[in-house]
Motif scaffolding. Structure first.
Motif, mmCIF file in Angstrom:
data_model
loop_
_atom_site.group_PDB
_atom_site.id
_atom_site.type_symbol
_atom_site.label_atom_id
_atom_site.label_comp_id
_atom_site.label_asym_id
_atom_site.label_seq_id
_atom_site.Cartn_x
_atom_site.Cartn_y
_atom_site.Cartn_z
ATOM 1 N N GLU A 1 0.805 -1.107 -0.009
ATOM 2 C CA GLU A 1 0.191 0.138 -0.052
ATOM 3 C C GLU A 1 0.870 1.312 0.029
ATOM 4 N N PHE A 2 1.972 1.153 0.857
ATOM 5 C CA PHE A 2 2.815 2.448 0.908
ATOM 6 C C PHE A 2 3.433 2.611 -0.376
ATOM 7 N N GLN A 3 3.983 1.616 -1.078
ATOM 8 C CA GLN A 3 4.867 1.566 -2.313
ATOM 9 C C GLN A 3 3.937 2.177 -3.378
ATOM 10 N N ILE A 4 2.668 1.880 -3.357
ATOM 11 C CA ILE A 4 1.866 2.331 -4.472
ATOM 12 C C ILE A 4 1.276 3.796 -4.269
ATOM 13 N N LEU A 5 0.915 4.204 -2.911
ATOM 14 C CA LEU A 5 0.512 5.459 -2.694
ATOM 15 C C LEU A 5 1.579 6.545 -2.750
ATOM 16 N N SER A 6 2.841 6.060 -2.550
ATOM 17 C CA SER A 6 3.947 7.064 -2.726
ATOM 18 C C SER A 6 4.218 7.538 -4.129
ATOM 19 N N GLN A 7 3.579 6.995 -5.356
ATOM 20 C CA GLN A 7 3.736 7.222 -6.550
ATOM 21 C C GLN A 7 2.866 8.592 -6.696
ATOM 22 N N PHE A 8 2.025 8.994 -5.772
ATOM 23 C CA PHE A 8 0.791 10.060 -6.150
ATOM 24 C C PHE A 8 1.253 11.216 -5.353
ATOM 25 N N ARG A 9 0.888 12.281 -5.868
ATOM 26 C CA ARG A 9 0.775 13.613 -5.311
ATOM 27 C C ARG A 9 -0.336 14.211 -5.920
ATOM 28 N N HIS A 10 -1.573 14.052 -5.442
ATOM 29 C CA HIS A 10 -2.664 14.399 -5.949
ATOM 30 C C HIS A 10 -3.666 14.641 -4.777
ATOM 31 N N PRO A 11 -4.407 16.010 -4.934
ATOM 32 C CA PRO A 11 -5.163 16.645 -3.927
ATOM 33 C C PRO A 11 -6.119 15.704 -3.042
ATOM 34 N N ASN A 12 -6.500 14.717 -3.870
ATOM 35 C CA ASN A 12 -7.776 13.739 -3.398
ATOM 36 C C ASN A 12 -7.051 12.492 -3.384
ATOM 37 N N ILE A 13 -5.882 12.234 -3.251
ATOM 38 C CA ILE A 13 -5.421 10.912 -2.796
ATOM 39 C C ILE A 13 -4.456 11.240 -1.484
ATOM 40 N N VAL A 14 -4.736 10.828 -0.644
ATOM 41 C CA VAL A 14 -4.155 10.924 0.593
ATOM 42 C C VAL A 14 -2.729 10.831 0.672
ATOM 43 N N ALA B 1 -13.947 12.585 -6.245
ATOM 44 C CA ALA B 1 -13.600 11.209 -6.089
ATOM 45 C C ALA B 1 -13.234 10.464 -7.204
ATOM 46 N N ILE B 2 -13.966 10.936 -8.342
ATOM 47 C CA ILE B 2 -13.792 10.350 -9.713
ATOM 48 C C ILE B 2 -12.269 10.759 -10.012
ATOM 49 N N ASN B 3 -12.092 12.108 -9.822
ATOM 50 C CA ASN B 3 -10.539 12.585 -10.216
ATOM 51 C C ASN B 3 -9.660 11.812 -9.399
ATOM 52 N N ALA B 4 -9.710 11.212 -8.406
ATOM 53 C CA ALA B 4 -8.902 10.687 -7.480
ATOM 54 C C ALA B 4 -8.572 9.362 -8.024
ATOM 55 N N LEU B 5 -9.746 8.713 -8.452
ATOM 56 C CA LEU B 5 -9.765 7.394 -9.124
ATOM 57 C C LEU B 5 -9.207 7.377 -10.423
ATOM 58 N N SER B 6 -9.322 8.293 -11.379
ATOM 59 C CA SER B 6 -8.836 8.702 -12.651
ATOM 60 C C SER B 6 -7.207 8.532 -12.468
ATOM 61 N N ALA B 7 -6.667 9.418 -11.583
ATOM 62 C CA ALA B 7 -5.318 9.296 -11.251
ATOM 63 C C ALA B 7 -4.819 7.825 -10.838
ATOM 64 N N PHE B 8 -5.564 7.234 -10.233
ATOM 65 C CA PHE B 8 -4.891 5.981 -9.876
ATOM 66 C C PHE B 8 -5.277 4.996 -10.973
ATOM 67 N N HIS B 9 -6.121 5.110 -11.772
ATOM 68 C CA HIS B 9 -6.445 4.030 -13.030
ATOM 69 C C HIS B 9 -5.529 4.480 -14.046
ATOM 70 N N ASN B 10 -4.998 5.766 -14.210
ATOM 71 C CA ASN B 10 -4.037 6.185 -15.253
ATOM 72 C C ASN B 10 -2.839 5.437 -14.991
ATOM 73 N N LYS B 11 -2.502 5.041 -13.719
ATOM 74 C CA LYS B 11 -1.179 4.334 -13.553
ATOM 75 C C LYS B 11 -1.413 2.816 -13.779
ATOM 76 N N GLY B 12 -2.590 2.321 -14.389
ATOM 77 C CA GLY B 12 -2.881 0.895 -14.612
ATOM 78 C C GLY B 12 -3.240 0.332 -13.436
ATOM 79 N N LEU B 13 -3.562 1.018 -12.203
ATOM 80 C CA LEU B 13 -3.960 0.062 -11.073
ATOM 81 C C LEU B 13 -5.366 0.302 -10.710
ATOM 82 N N VAL B 14 -5.765 -0.718 -9.984
ATOM 83 C CA VAL B 14 -7.439 -0.863 -9.604
ATOM 84 C C VAL B 14 -7.560 -1.042 -8.090
ATOM 85 N N HIS B 15 -8.297 -0.127 -7.413
ATOM 86 C CA HIS B 15 -8.539 -0.412 -6.224
ATOM 87 C C HIS B 15 -9.010 -1.888 -5.781
#
Length: 684
Positions: free
Chosen positions: A50-63, A106-120
């Motif tokens: 979880e840490f490795q994946i979240l550390s890829q993001f700098r997004h206002p709607n992702i922790v 929330a959709i914006n955050a999911l979009s950033a996540f999905h753009n990396k090829g990831l799925v929650h």
């Protein structure tokens, strides 16, 4: 005052299945600290992942995450922003402008996540925190919970997990959008949705239609994230810029062959073997059947043969037969009988379905148990379905046979229509012509169809544009036809970066599922990210081994292609790294054969001998004499140089085991060799 490393604990917020969450202070800064519930390798790996994946993001709607470390007790933890707010379902209870803007975030955050090829794949209301003061929605939890590969209880109420995940088919971007649909419905009604969908009162019609599509069981009927943007932006008075969104090709849908599925779903107290060639869809069929049987309130076991777990162990776990002691049984038939009796007792008051994929990969011992069961279930509530390539030893089971065939042109068209909803064909005569081309090129082989569609996407011929899938048939004229599925997969492997290729090579050398915890010992910096990319590309698949996530090559074809390019130095290096990681983990006897082979790759004869001998003794213990003979024979080549005193003992053992199998000729050969090589030895 309680501290975790340098962080002062203010309060415990939550304790879940694998993690404990605290509110902490670092000097004056308030943070959240998420730590493994205990020093458990699987829990630690989930935290690390979880840490490795979240550390890829700098997004206002992702922790935002900060530090990763281990506690003094060896529990993994990381720190993240403390978000002041409530789960989104507690923040809203009706349609409003603020509700619309929160969902856009929330959709914006999911979009950033999905753009990396990831799925929650585990999106719930408590994973979307809304800060009412700052009018900000934040995604906070990415633990990626998995569904057990063996048994799932179905219910009539829709949960947050998408149906395709329950089926075991896997998740993609649309799975998260399904979960979001359930959350939206719950906010607006206070209840979970039921099928068929009932429109919600006092909300715009366009939103009702969108929610209904989000809750579709068929993923291709759900709107994409760009479509959701359009819908919610149309409901908002503010001008909000949508994030660019990459839509990856979805997994192809299950196309039912009625003459197969109808027969199988009507079975009770019967056994059937379904034959099909490579790529015919055997595994996909069983995953679909599992889902259908679950919704008939059956208890279902789905077992994948030849992937690191033993059929008898998995079956005993399934029926709760924990006390089985193999050591005091006279022969394997007594073991078969006891397991079968327990299975029949287990199914006395409930319908039980046992699905075994690739029964041709079962060992002779496991196949013997399978045979004993299928010929003992007449007049019971047990159904057994196996799949296999056509092999004489499987046909000798004398079971009712069904045969998977290739898709017709019409079935190929159905697959395209249901996978890529409302697909638009550019510059051609429509879907019929494209389906005809695809069917002609692939011969109707389901796997070849899937891989060809992926290849068309990779070459820009199949693309998502203007909120719909499109195929430019004019580009097909310049499309270099691969010679077969091997070339398609080969080209995909060539596109991997060095890190991804190293992970794939390790999995191919192992040749059986390797747990995520072991992979992360070998690749601590990039293992999790590489696995996600390899899975997205269809080169690896996930299984559940001893309740841990494990990964292996997605097909034998992938394994063969990768192994061709593994040089001797890499074989030595990766085998050695696998050995260290496995032995540093919780070692079970299922891994002894793999360790024997890996030590042979690494040139360590002493340890190769040790694990080959342990493997032989384990198989002999459960009366699997054929496997025991194989490993005793393999150990013989090292025995004279390492433990010469046991050479005669192993020869005698091989003679006795062959005698038990009524192979008198082979038994005599070993006895004669024993006499010749042990002159003067008295055999009592």
């Amino acid at each position: 005052m309680v501290y975790i490393n340098r962080y002062k604990v203010i309060e415990k917020i939550e304790e879940g299945n694998y993690a404990t969450v605290y509110k902490v202070k670092d000097k004056e800064l308030e943070l959240i600290l998420k730590t493994a519930r205990e020093n458990n390798p699987e829990f630690n790996e989930i935290i690390r992942r979880e840490f490795q994946i979240l550390s890829q993001f700098r997004h206002p709607n992702i922790v935002q995450v900060y530090e990763y470390d281990l506690t003094d007790e060896g529990r993994a933890f990381f720190t993240l922003d403390y978000i002041r707010g409530l789960p989104i379902t507690q923040s809203f209870n009706k349609f409003s402008e603020e509700f619309v803007e929160a969902l856009i975030q929330a959709i914006n955050a999911l979009s950033a996540f999905h753009n990396k090829g990831l799925v929650h794949s585990d999106l719930k209301p408590e994973h979307i925190i809304y800060d009412a003061k700052n009018k900000k929605a934040v995604l906070i939890d990415f633990g990626f919970a998995s569904v057990s590969s063996h048994q799932i209880k179905a219910s009539g109420t829709l949960g947050y997990i998408a149906p395709e995940i329950l089926k075991g088919i896997g998740s993609d971007q649309r799975s998260d959008l399904y979960s979001l649909g359930v959350i939206i419905y719950e906010i607006l009604t206070g209840d979970k949705p039921l099928l068929p969908y009932s429109p919600i009162k006092d909300v715009p019609e366009v939103l009702n239609k969108t929610i209904e599509r989000l809750l579709s069981e068929e993923p291709n009927l759900r709107p994409t994230a760009p479509e959701l943007y359009e819908t919610f932006l149309s409901l908002s008075k503010k001008k909000i810029e949508a994030l660019p969104y990459t839509v990856y090709p979805p997994p192809t849908v299950f196309v039912e062959l009625p003459e197969i599925v109808d027969k199988l779903t009507r079975l009770k107290g019967e056994a059937v073997v379904v034959f099909g060639e490579l790529g015919a869809g055997k595994t996909r069929l069983l995953k679909e059947l599992k889902y259908r049987f679950l919704f008939k309130n059956c208890d279902v076991l789905l077992f994948f043969a030849g992937q690191g777990e033993y059929f008898y162990n998995t079956l005993c776990d399934f029926i709760g037969f924990k006390e089985m002691d193999f050591t005091n049984k006279e022969d394997k038939f007594q073991i078969y009988m006891e397991i079968t009796e327990r299975l029949i007792e287990f199914a006395k008051d409930q319908n039980v379905v046992i699905l075994v994929d690739d029964i041709d990969n079962l060992t002779d011992y496991e196949l013997g148990l399978f045979r004993y069961i299928v010929h003992s279930i007449d007049n019971t509530m047990i159904t057994v379905i196996g799949t296999s390539k056509i092999e004489p030893r499987i046909r000798e089971l004398n079971l009712f046979e069904l045969h998977l065939r290739q898709f017709t042109k019409e079935e190929t068209k159905v697959l395209i229509e249901r996978t890529y909803s409302e697909i638009y064909i550019l510059g051609g005569d429509g879907l019929d012509k494209f389906a005809e081309w695809l069917h002609s090129f692939t011969g109707g082989n389901p796997l070849f169809i899937v891989e060809t569609l992926k290849n068309l996407y990779e070459q820009g011929i199949l693309k998502f544009k203007d909120n719909k899938w499109q195929v430019d048939v004019n580009l097909l004229k310049g499309f270099k036809l691969p010679e077969g599925i091997e070339e398609i997969i080969s080209n995909r492997i060539k596109g991997l970066n060095d890190e991804e290729l190293r992970v794939l090579k390790v999995l191919c050398i192992a040749g059986q599922p390797i747990s995520l915890s072991i992979l992360n010992k070998i690749f601590p910096e990039f293992g999790n990210i590489s696995i996600e990319i390899l899975r997205l590309l269809g080169l690896v698949k996930e299984e559940k081994i001893c309740e841990q996530k494990a990964f292996l090559p997605s097909s034998q074809t992938v394994k063969i292609i990768v192994e061709k390019d593994i040089i001797k130095d890499e074989l030595y290096k990766f085998s050695s790294e696998l050995i260290r990681a496995i032995e540093d983990s919780h070692l079970n006897d299922n891994l002894y054969p793999l360790l024997g082979r890996l030590y042979e790759n690494a040139g360590d004869k002493d340890n190769a001998y040790k694990y080959l001998l342990l493997s032989a003794e384990n198989f002999e213990r459960i009366n699997d004499y054929i496997s025991a003979i194989k490993y005793y024979k393999d150990s013989l080549k090292y025995c004279l140089n390492i433990e010469p005193k046991r050479y005669s003992e192993i020869l005698l053992k091989l003679g006795d085991l062959n005698l038990r199998l009524n192979d008198n000729k082979q038994a005599i050969e070993y006895y004669e060799k024993l006499i010749k090589d042990s002159e003067g030895l008295k055999i009592e």
